[in-house]
Design a protein around this motif. Structure first.
Motif, PDB file in Angstrom:
ATOM      1  N   LEU A 197       0.810  -1.216  -0.051  1.00 50.76           N
ATOM      2  CA  LEU A 197       0.107   0.073  -0.089  1.00 50.76           C
ATOM      3  C   LEU A 197       0.885   1.082  -0.094  1.00 50.76           C
ATOM      4  N   ASP A 201      -1.567   5.428   2.942  1.00 52.72           N
ATOM      5  CA  ASP A 201      -2.544   4.684   3.339  1.00 52.72           C
ATOM      6  C   ASP A 201      -2.239   3.700   4.135  1.00 52.72           C
ATOM      7  N   GLU A 204      -2.751   5.658   7.271  1.00 55.20           N
ATOM      8  CA  GLU A 204      -4.089   5.643   7.723  1.00 55.20           C
ATOM      9  C   GLU A 204      -4.718   4.540   8.358  1.00 55.20           C
ATOM     10  N   ASN A 205      -4.137   3.283   8.097  1.00 51.64           N
ATOM     11  CA  ASN A 205      -4.608   1.747   8.623  1.00 51.64           C
ATOM     12  C   ASN A 205      -4.156   2.010  10.017  1.00 51.64           C
TER      13      ASN A 205
END
Length: 477
Positions: A197, A201, A204-205
């Motif tokens: 990713l 991202d 964000e996870n």
């Protein structure tokens, strides 16, 4: 989320076996067998099961889930990136400008000389160890969710710890490798074909997992106990760091403030790294008392010759005259002829004790939160607030207030303060050089083989061979 200063990173993968599929099977076997591994109960004072258990049985009894989590913390303490023999403290210390290296291990020599190759065993070990831990955390999340035997409170606490662990190890992997797979499943078919990713991202996870963890975890008493299990405040500490890394200044300041209002700095700088220090947010307890930390064993020089690491002259020059951190956290030793004198990190001082452990490996402490808030406040234009935070840390070290009054001057002062406050602690210095875009400027002058692509480590070559979805290799390798 704002655009990050540092470049986009690409990931690497490798385990000690031949493929991700093999790793998954290995992880499952290790997890099911490892919950009975001797030593885990010493870490969290929970008796581990004496026999091999099937996964379904583990989640019918809170004691066995606690033992499964204890096995994760045992691995963190003993085996890999966080505190073990492959820990980031020493490896990233020699990769940056903190430590000189005198050993003969080829993997570490590549780090020190900046000629790391994709077959480097340490690079491979980090990847394997981290995803092993992540797999175990995911297995706990899945098992707890599906359990009918645990209470709602037990489920929340266990899942909250596992979510934090998952986020924590992904945060380390992202800082080392860049773009990485974010693994949330125990399905080997999915894990065998994972792709990377983008770093944004991944972050964000991580933040999502941490926010969920904060909601689930217990509120620990910040002024008592040994703080060896991750509670709500530990997840907040990592959240503050992630908000800083993603330049979400208001959130970083707010999260750090929650912790600053809960904990207190140790006033005696010589006691900061003792196990009962009031500023410790999370620490790893050594396995068998009176054992102390891996860090003391690795960093304290007992004989010359015989040393492996020593503080670099470049790093020592960062201290101001009269800094109590130099007086208390740096020690020197000379050879028998007094022809060679080396300095070493002396934050952890206890090598051997006869009756009890005196020091645990500290992973999060309050001083970092003050410096996180100082940086966030500086970028928010709160100059007096940033000055107050940086001077809180400076005053404890016996230094006068810093008078920097512009954002640029404050940032220079804050980064310098991070350098001398957080040295030889889980790679903070390297991560700061990289995230601020200063790595090339600082390291090109002292590392003859430095290249700008060195801000990323290479993807382990065997992982690229077994999973083409992880291609291409990082630039420069």
């Amino acid at each position: 989320m704002k655009h990050l200063k540092h470049s986009t990173y690409i990931i690497k993968s490798k385990n000690g076996l031949s493929s991700m599929r093999a790793l998954i099977f290995k992880c499952l076997a290790l997890f099911l067998f490892g919950i009975g591994f001797i030593g885990c109960s010493d870490f969290v004072e929970v008796d581990a099961p004496k026999n091999v258990l099937i996964s379904e049985t583990v989640f019918n009894d809170p004691a066995t889930v606690e033992s499964a989590l204890a096995n994760i913390y045992f691995k963190m303490r003993e085996e890999g990136m966080v505190s073990g023999n492959l820990g980031l403290t020493t490896s990233l210390g020699i990769y940056s400008d903190e430590l000189d290296y005198f050993g003969f291990d080829s993997s570490y020599s590549q780090f020190y000389n900046h000629n790391v190759i994709a077959g480097n065993n340490t690079i491979l070990g980090w990847w394997s160890h981290a995803y092993n831990i992540i797999y175990s955390a995911n297995d706990i999340i899945k098992g707890v969710d599906n359990s009918d035997a645990l209470t709602a409170e037990e489920k929340d606490n266990f899942k909250g710890q596992a979510l934090f662990v998952r986020a924590y190890f992904h945060s380390l992997l992202a800082n080392i490798y860049g773009d990485i797979p974010y693994i949330k499943t125990t399905d080997y078919r999915e894990n065998n074909e994972v792709s990377r990713l983008p770093l944004t991202d991944v972050y964000e996870n991580i933040i999502t997992d941490l926010m969920d963890s904060v909601d689930l975890l217990e509120v620990m008493d910040g002024n008592s106990g040994e703080r060896v299990l991750p509670g709500q405040d530990v997840a907040k500490a990592l959240l503050a760091r992630m908000y800083l890394y993603t330049e979400q200044w208001e959130l970083a300041a707010s999260m750090a403030t929650d912790l600053i209002d809960t904990y207190s700095l140790e006033t005696d700088i010589n006691h900061v790294f003792l196990k009962e220090s009031p500023e410790t947010i999370w620490q790893l307890k050594p396995g068998d008392s009176p054992r102390n930390t891996q860090e003391a064993n690795q960093l304290v020089i007992q004989f010359i010759p015989g040393q492996i690491y020593a503080l670099s002259d470049t790093f020592l020059e960062a201290f101001e005259a009269g800094d109590l951190r130099h007086a208390n956290w740096v020690e020197s030793i000379s050879n028998t002829d007094n022809t060679v004198t080396l300095h070493f990190a002396h934050k952890y001082k206890a090598l051997f004790t006869e009756t009890e452990s005196l020091e645990y490996s500290i992973l999060f402490r309050l001083a970092e939160q003050y410096l996180i808030r100082a940086e966030a406040r500086a970028y928010l234009g709160n100059i007096p607030g940033a000055q107050e935070d940086i001077n809180t840390i400076r005053n404890r070290a016996g230094l006068a207030n810093n008078s920097a009054s512009t954002v640029n001057d404050l940032m220079e002062a804050i980064l310098q303060e991070r350098q001398v406050e957080l040295f030889t602690e889980q790679g903070h210095r390297w991560f700061d050089l990289k995230r601020t875009g200063n790595a090339s400027e600082v390291l090109s002058a002292i590392k003859p083989n430095w290249q700008s692509t060195d801000v990323l480590f290479p993807i382990p070559e065997t992982e690229l061979e077994t999973n083409p979805n992880l291609l291409p290799q990082n630039g420069g390798y």
